[in-house]
Design an enzyme around this catalytic site. Structure first.
Site: not given
Ligand code: SDX
Length: 394
Positions: A328, A271
């Protein structure tokens, strides 16, 4: 003024990022609507009660809630022409695309409610959205199955009648399981608002041009449909099903995520704001335990989800990146146990988020100091260069 502008990529310049509606503490895992903790609202209120709180700022007294409910019940019918609207889309069209079109189209049917600066028009548009979006989503679900549509029944509660319209058939007694009604009502509460997330920021940005509320909310539906946002609940179930059907162990799948093979992510994890736990996920998990026990449902998927969560939560890769189950992660399993097809999961999220989008739009347009949102950029393209005749280009 310093010449070099460095912006946070998330900077949207939608001017007013001050809001009185929702408070989140991402480190402490706190979520409050108008100051009330989400756990208390989910345990004690109905979805319409919370919708009233978000939109009007206070929990309603019994008379206000009854009036709010009556007003909504009076407008649940859709114009008959909407039926041909839904059937004009391909049968396999994703419900979020149809929902986005349908909400935008409401502006053509209710063009006497478009002026956000007219309180009476904005209040009627608020009621029309709260009233008609459940009917619209139920009709979209029925369109996909080819089963007959049911008109709204004002004698039933908001969530109960949404379930009846979605699953009920004309020739059958429509006793709706109160377990499902109660669980879905709570899930709607848990999704109702979430500060300046991607879709709500979209609603605000569109609303900042003084576009009507239907245009703004339909834009929010578009943003929500993405798998990184509201589309994640559908993607989680696909991920769990893929693990089950592929025979890949949970450990092997987690290794693929850590190795970043084919950019596989752990859907439902992580998140932008919550960096310890998503308080909503904790409530949903409790509901999921209850629903699966009462309704049955694919316990195998729930077991895989549990194993995934346990594995990730004890793995440094996820702990170091502060990746925890978000709202989710468990909702798809619940929606599936309730009988919803996976393409309907994100429209359910949209229905829950509807009062939040409306509340945030109303707050934005009520702010006399509000300016049009105008995101800026850091230009990284060519310096000035001169045109050359085509013949000289190589
Ligand atoms: C919602 O904003 C809100 O409030 C949204 C929400 C709402 O109520 O409106 O809460 C609803 O959208 C919840 C999120 C649902 N999405 C998912 O579950 C999709 C999977 N999650 C991600 O794609 C991700 O975690 C995000 C998009 C939710 C958040 O991304 P961030 O905080 O921008 O994290 P990032 O992309 O900067 O990643 C940081 C690191 C990276 O690794 P490194 O480059 O440091 O090696 O964490 C890793 C990413 O690769 N990472 C994940 C991951 N999420 C981040 N690795 C594996 N699986 C994941 N889910």
């Amino acid at each position: 003024s310093t010449g070099t502008v460095t912006l946070d990529p998330g900077f949207t310049n939608t001017a007013s990022c001050e809001s009185e509606i929702t408070y989140i503490d991402g480190d402490a895992g706190i979520l409050r609507y108008r100051g009330y903790p989400i756990e208390q609202l989910a345990a004690n209120c109905s979805f319409l009660e919370v919708a009233y709180l978000l939109i009007y700022g206070e929990l309603p007294d019994p008379e206000s809630l009854a009036l709010f409910t009556r007003r909504i019940k009076r407008h649940t019918l859709l114009h008959e022409d909407f039926k041909s609207f839904f059937t004009s889309f391909p049968a396999g069209g994703h419900p979020m695309s149809i929902l986005q079109s349908g909400i935008a189209g409401m502006a053509t049917y209710y063009d006497h409610t478009l002026d956000p600066q007219d309180p009476a028009q904005l209040d009627l548009a608020t009621t029309l959205l709260m009233s008609k979006v459940p009917t619209m989503i139920a009709y979209i679900a029925k369109r996909a199955t080819g089963l007959p549509l049911l008109y709204p029944d004002a004698s039933r509660s908001y969530t109960e009648d949404f379930i009846r319209m979605t699953f009920g058939l004309p020739y059958q007694m429509q006793e709706i399981d109160p377990t499902i009604v109660n669980a879905l009502d709570k899930l709607f509460i848990l999704h109702a608002d979430h500060e300046q997330n991607c879709s709500t920021s979209t609603v605000r940005l569109v609303g900042s041009s003084q576009a009507n509320v239907y245009a703004a909310v339909s834009s929010g539906v578009g943003a929500l449909s993405g798998p990184l946002h509201g589309g994640a609940n559908e993607a989680v179930l696909a991920m769990l099903g893929q693990i089950r059907d592929s025979g890949v162990s949970v450990q092997e799948y987690v290794s693929q995520v850590k190795d970043k093979k084919n950019s596989v992510k752990l859907m439902g994890f992580g998140h932008r704001v919550y960096k310890n736990f998503d308080p909503r996920a904790q409530v949903v998990k409790g509901l999921a335990d209850d629903i699966l026990e009462r309704l049955g449902g694919d316990n195998q998927l729930f077991d895989i989800a549990q194993e995934l969560a346990d594995t990730a939560l004890s793995d440094d890769y996820f702990v170091e990146r502060k990746l925890y189950p978000n709202v989710d992660f468990y909702t798809g399993i619940m929606y599936s146990a309730m009988g919803f097809p996976s393409q309907m999961f994100t429209p359910l999220f949209a229905l829950g988020r509807l009062p939040g989008w409306i509340a945030q739009y109303r707050e934005l347009v009520a702010d006399p100091a509000q300016k049009i949102g105008r995101p800026r950029q850091v230009y990284t393209g060519h310096d000035e260069r001169q045109w050359v005749p085509r013949i000289e280009r190589t």
